[in-house]
Design a protein around this motif. Structure first.
Motif, PDB file in Angstrom:
ATOM      1  N   GLY A 118      37.475  41.354  39.466  1.00 29.30           N
ATOM      2  CA  GLY A 118      37.575  41.406  38.017  1.00 29.30           C
ATOM      3  C   GLY A 118      38.967  41.813  37.572  1.00 29.30           C
ATOM      4  N   ASP A 121      36.067  39.998  34.166  1.00 27.87           N
ATOM      5  CA  ASP A 121      34.901  39.136  34.307  1.00 27.87           C
ATOM      6  C   ASP A 121      33.802  39.718  35.183  1.00 27.87           C
ATOM      7  OD1 ASP A 121      35.861  36.878  32.769  1.00 27.87           O
ATOM      8  OD2 ASP A 121      37.320  36.580  34.364  1.00 27.87           O
ATOM      9  N   SER A 122      33.992  40.912  35.692  1.00 26.59           N
ATOM     10  CA  SER A 122      33.036  41.462  36.660  1.00 26.59           C
ATOM     11  C   SER A 122      31.614  41.551  36.126  1.00 26.59           C
ATOM     12  CB  SER A 122      33.476  42.845  37.130  1.00 26.59           C
ATOM     13  OG  SER A 122      34.608  42.742  37.950  1.00 26.59           O
TER      14      SER A 122
END
Length: 192
Positions: A118, A121-122
């Motif tokens: 990330g 976006d994790s």
């Protein structure tokens, strides 16, 4: 001698004017991403905005899914290290009647290649992975588990648990969170 100086000044003004027009065109394309002008310029952020807009409606509209895929591919040709674009491709693949397939798995893997842990976006990537656990290939399952272990402190695990509906993904998530918790408890007595 004066003729050369005048030609040089004219060339410099022409260059400055060209730069001004190009800058204005780029700014207009970014400010007005839904216009034909923005598409003609072809900047990656413009394609990203278009892809996001189409992807929003893609769950119910095949044409928007195709448009989102096309805009995402245009964006990736200009900015291949964009994990969000790779994730969008995986999402779009998951909307196909057969569900997440090899193309979606490749796109998901590419998102980990360009941004392994990330951080932006994790949360979404982990929810997506665990919600499609049964369709993930082994490398993507391992990548999801590894990211969860590393990103545990910045990922909202409660929200993640609540967002996973896939039974096999939920089991994998809960077992991994328990493993993380136990590992954390094992370290606690050693801390001052």
């Amino acid at each position: 001698m004066a003729g050369r100086t005048e030609r040089g000044a004219i060339a410099a003004m022409a260059l400055a004017l060209t730069a001004l027009v190009a800058t204005t065109a780029g700014a207009a394309a970014l400010a007005l991403p839904h216009t034909g002008f923005a598409s003609a310029i072809g900047l990656a952020p413009t394609h990203e905005q278009q892809a996001t807009r189409f992807a929003t409606a893609a769950a119910t509209n095949d044409d928007d899914r195709a448009r989102a895929r096309d805009a995402t591919m245009k964006s990736l040709r200009q900015a291949p290290a964009n994990p969000t674009a790779w994730l969008r491709l995986a999402y779009l693949d998951s909307l196909e009647p057969a569900g997440l397939g090899p193309a979606g798995n490749r796109a998901l893997a590419a998102s980990w290649t360009v941004a392994p842990f990330g951080p932006d976006d994790s949360q979404w990537r982990l929810a997506f992975a665990f919600n499609h656990w049964a369709a993930l290939d082994r490398p993507n399952r391992l990548a999801a588990l590894e990211e969860l272990k590393i990103a545990d402190r910045r990922v909202d695990s409660r929200q993640l648990r609540e967002s996973v509906d896939d039974p096999s993904g939920r089991l994998a998530l809960l077992l991994t969170l328990e493993e993380i918790r136990r590992a954390g408890l094992a370290r606690t007595p050693q801390q001052p």
